[in-house]
Design an enzyme around this catalytic site. Structure first.
Site, PDB file in Angstrom:
ATOM      1  N   ASN A  33      -9.969  -0.918  -1.719  1.00  0.00           N
ATOM      2  CA  ASN A  33      -8.534  -0.703  -1.490  1.00  0.00           C
ATOM      3  C   ASN A  33      -7.774  -1.257  -2.697  1.00  0.00           C
ATOM      4  OD1 ASN A  33      -5.849  -0.975  -0.750  1.00  0.00           O
ATOM      5  ND2 ASN A  33      -6.286  -1.711   1.319  1.00  0.00           N
TER       6      ASN A  33
ATOM      7  N   HIS B 248      -3.860   6.930   1.682  1.00  0.00           N
ATOM      8  CA  HIS B 248      -4.072   5.622   1.059  1.00  0.00           C
ATOM      9  C   HIS B 248      -5.467   5.149   1.437  1.00  0.00           C
ATOM     10  CE1 HIS B 248      -4.081   1.492   0.117  1.00  0.00           C
ATOM     11  NE2 HIS B 248      -3.962   1.084   1.371  1.00  0.00           N
TER      12      HIS B 248
ATOM     13  N   CYS C 149       0.819  -1.222   0.000  1.00  0.00           N
ATOM     14  CA  CYS C 149       0.000   0.000   0.000  1.00  0.00           C
ATOM     15  C   CYS C 149       0.847   1.264   0.000  1.00  0.00           C
ATOM     16  CB  CYS C 149      -0.941   0.011   1.198  1.00  0.00           C
ATOM     17  SG  CYS C 149      -2.160  -1.284   1.092  1.00  0.00           S
TER      18      CYS C 149
HETATM   19  N1  ACO Z   1     -18.629  -9.717   6.452  1.00  0.00           N
HETATM   20  C1  ACO Z   1     -19.233 -10.016   7.613  1.00  0.00           C
HETATM   21  N2  ACO Z   1     -18.573 -10.278   8.749  1.00  0.00           N
HETATM   22  C2  ACO Z   1     -17.219 -10.244   8.700  1.00  0.00           C
HETATM   23  C3  ACO Z   1     -16.515  -9.936   7.507  1.00  0.00           C
HETATM   24  C4  ACO Z   1     -17.279  -9.680   6.352  1.00  0.00           C
HETATM   25  N3  ACO Z   1     -16.721  -9.362   5.179  1.00  0.00           N
HETATM   26  N4  ACO Z   1     -15.186  -9.964   7.759  1.00  0.00           N
HETATM   27  C5  ACO Z   1     -15.050 -10.272   9.060  1.00  0.00           C
HETATM   28  N5  ACO Z   1     -16.262 -10.449   9.635  1.00  0.00           N
HETATM   29  C6  ACO Z   1     -16.581 -10.790  11.025  1.00  0.00           C
HETATM   30  C7  ACO Z   1     -15.418 -11.449  11.711  1.00  0.00           C
HETATM   31  O1  ACO Z   1     -15.432 -12.841  11.485  1.00  0.00           O
HETATM   32  C8  ACO Z   1     -15.684 -11.088  13.161  1.00  0.00           C
HETATM   33  O2  ACO Z   1     -16.664 -11.959  13.668  1.00  0.00           O
HETATM   34  P1  ACO Z   1     -16.586 -12.479  15.215  1.00  0.00           P
HETATM   35  O3  ACO Z   1     -16.702 -11.234  16.043  1.00  0.00           O
HETATM   36  O4  ACO Z   1     -17.747 -13.398  15.293  1.00  0.00           O
HETATM   37  O5  ACO Z   1     -15.248 -13.142  15.339  1.00  0.00           O
HETATM   38  C9  ACO Z   1     -16.319  -9.704  13.106  1.00  0.00           C
HETATM   39  O6  ACO Z   1     -16.791  -9.575  11.737  1.00  0.00           O
HETATM   40  C10 ACO Z   1     -15.336  -8.588  13.419  1.00  0.00           C
HETATM   41  O7  ACO Z   1     -14.136  -8.774  12.642  1.00  0.00           O
HETATM   42  P2  ACO Z   1     -12.895  -7.794  12.756  1.00  0.00           P
HETATM   43  O8  ACO Z   1     -11.805  -8.292  11.865  1.00  0.00           O
HETATM   44  O9  ACO Z   1     -12.576  -7.538  14.192  1.00  0.00           O
HETATM   45  O10 ACO Z   1     -13.536  -6.456  12.139  1.00  0.00           O
HETATM   46  P3  ACO Z   1     -12.946  -5.003  12.036  1.00  0.00           P
HETATM   47  O11 ACO Z   1     -13.882  -4.038  12.573  1.00  0.00           O
HETATM   48  O12 ACO Z   1     -11.524  -4.948  12.538  1.00  0.00           O
HETATM   49  O13 ACO Z   1     -12.917  -4.766  10.459  1.00  0.00           O
HETATM   50  C11 ACO Z   1     -11.294  -4.702   8.700  1.00  0.00           C
HETATM   51  C12 ACO Z   1     -12.136  -5.579   9.638  1.00  0.00           C
HETATM   52  C13 ACO Z   1     -12.250  -3.937   7.805  1.00  0.00           C
HETATM   53  C14 ACO Z   1     -10.427  -5.609   7.864  1.00  0.00           C
HETATM   54  C15 ACO Z   1     -10.442  -3.708   9.521  1.00  0.00           C
HETATM   55  O14 ACO Z   1      -9.764  -4.397  10.533  1.00  0.00           O
HETATM   56  C16 ACO Z   1      -9.418  -2.959   8.687  1.00  0.00           C
HETATM   57  O15 ACO Z   1      -9.752  -2.166   7.850  1.00  0.00           O
HETATM   58  N6  ACO Z   1      -8.130  -3.139   8.981  1.00  0.00           N
HETATM   59  C17 ACO Z   1      -7.049  -2.366   8.334  1.00  0.00           C
HETATM   60  C18 ACO Z   1      -6.873  -2.653   6.881  1.00  0.00           C
HETATM   61  C19 ACO Z   1      -5.642  -1.916   6.381  1.00  0.00           C
HETATM   62  O16 ACO Z   1      -5.405  -0.776   6.709  1.00  0.00           O
HETATM   63  N7  ACO Z   1      -4.808  -2.582   5.605  1.00  0.00           N
HETATM   64  C20 ACO Z   1      -3.563  -1.942   5.191  1.00  0.00           C
HETATM   65  C21 ACO Z   1      -3.470  -1.742   3.784  1.00  0.00           C
HETATM   66  S1  ACO Z   1      -3.656  -3.195   2.829  1.00  0.00           S
HETATM   67  C22 ACO Z   1      -2.087  -3.638   2.212  1.00  0.00           C
HETATM   68  O17 ACO Z   1      -1.068  -3.138   2.544  1.00  0.00           O
HETATM   69  C23 ACO Z   1      -2.053  -4.796   1.261  1.00  0.00           C
END
Ligand code: ACO
Length: 337
Positions: free
Chosen positions: A294, A264, A115
């Site tokens: 993304n 980003h 990223c």
């Molecule tokens: N649909 C429905 N439910 C989902 C989904 C989905 N697509 N994905 C995960 N869940 C569920 C999980 O299983 C979890 O369920 P549980 O509570 O029963 O265990 C619940 O939702 C919460 O999951 P979290 O992973 O804690 O959700 P969070 O609020 O953290 O959101 C996300 C996830 C969107 C991925 C977030 O953590 C995020 O944006 N992280 C940063 C991403 C980022 O900045 N990446 C860097 C750049 S990418 C690169 O460099 C390649």
């Protein structure tokens, strides 16, 4: 010493729109969940059977940037291509773009900083121009994620976030030192390399493609992206803030001096957190993750191009680019438009 300045920008987005509702047919997810957690409404995924690849999408964005820059392809002295999804394991897509453009024997460098890739690429280009080595550099960020995602419920934490697309810029020599890129700031923290990664295929201790095929294990996810989402999120908000402040301080600027911040496009909540923390207005931060998801190395040049096309960036504006991603890597670029 010269400065470097962006004189042309371009994008290419595949026209195949993938809505959250469509994803909910492939996996157990909901439009409401995706929008609430990420801000994403839709993304582009290359149509199966289409000719689009990371290098061809990069090429298409590059052609627009070259035309808008008003230069000839033969004026390009060097190519830098940032991606985590190259067409080939090697060589990288920089040489493919060089061939497709018909540019003879100029150097082509591939950047692998996920990223933050476009910011690393811009920073390298800036150094080459500042020293006088090159005059015009084509900088590309392009990703084709959709072929490599786990589109089942198992992969939903990752696959709903990523989109395909490309952005490109022509960075050119600028004699006026008060214009163009003022400074760039790059960081990484390899300690967290495995928190956001694709582990295989690998030439190292892991497995090569043939091993994976031989094993044919349905539970094997080592060749799908893995992300410790909450951990990445927590690190992202901290590093974004730090590196934006670092860039401003290096140029004796304050938050109030930012005319446009292009973060980003990882997650709308990350951008909103930074906006709120810095007290920036909606006019000072540009987001388009809602439409494209993304797109990793392509997200900053796509957002920058779109902001510019919409007239949101004007001559003399202080523009700050900031990114965080796998590695972990992060960085910022401060420029006077
Ligand atoms: N649909 C429905 N439910 C989902 C989904 C989905 N697509 N994905 C995960 N869940 C569920 C999980 O299983 C979890 O369920 P549980 O509570 O029963 O265990 C619940 O939702 C919460 O999951 P979290 O992973 O804690 O959700 P969070 O609020 O953290 O959101 C996300 C996830 C969107 C991925 C977030 O953590 C995020 O944006 N992280 C940063 C991403 C980022 O900045 N990446 C860097 C750049 S990418 C690169 O460099 C390649």
């Amino acid at each position: 010493m010269y400065n470097s300045r962006i004189i042309g920008l371009g994008t290419y987005l595949p026209d195949n729109v993938i809505t959250n509702d469509y994803l909910s047919k492939l996996m157990d997810t909901k439009d409401a969940w995706i929008q609430e957690r990420t801000g994403i409404k839709e993304r582009r995924w290359v149509k199966p059977g289409s000719d689009d690849t990371t290098s061809t999408m990069g090429l298409k964005a590059a052609k627009v940037a070259i035309e808008r820059a008003g230069i000839d392809k033969d004026d390009i002295d060097f190519i830098i291509f940032a991606t985590l999804s190259p067409d080939y394991y090697f060589p990288g897509p920089g040489v493919q773009v060089q061939k497709a453009l018909g540019i003879k024997t100029v150097g082509a460098l591939d950047v692998r900083n996920q990223c933050t890739g476009f910011l690393y690429a811009l920073s390298v280009a800036d150094q080459f121009i500042k020293t006088g080595m090159y005059k015009n550099i084509l900088v590309i960020g392009s990703e084709l994620h959709s072929h490599g995602l786990d589109k089942t419920t198992r992969g939903r934490g990752v696959s709903v976030i990523f989109g395909d697309g490309a952005g490109a810029a022509i960075l050119s020599r600028e004699e006026d030192n008060s214009r163009g890129i003022l400074s760039t700031h790059l960081h990484s923290e390899g300690e967290h390399a495995e928190e956001l990664t694709v582990l295989a295929p690998s030439m190292g201790a892991m497995r090569w493609v043939t091993d994976i095929i031989k094993e044919n294990d349905p539970d094997d996810t080592s060749y799908m992206p893995y992300m410790n989402g909450p951990f990445v999120f927590k690190n992202a908000v901290v590093r974004f803030s730090e590196v934006i402040k670092e860039g401003l301080k290096a140029n004796d600027l304050g938050i109030k001096d930012i005319d446009m911040l292009i973060p980003h496009q990882a997650n709308l909540r990350i951008s909103q957190f930074i906006q709120k923390k810095f007290g920036l207005s909606d006019d000072q931060v540009f987001n388009n993750i809602q439409k494209y998801g993304n797109t990793t190395a392509a997200s900053v040049p796509i957002a920058l191009t779109e902001a510019w096309e919409l007239g949101k960036i004007k001559e003399g504006d202080t523009v700050v680019l900031a990114a965080f991603g796998s590695g972990f890597t992060w960085g910022s670029v401060v420029m006077k438009w």
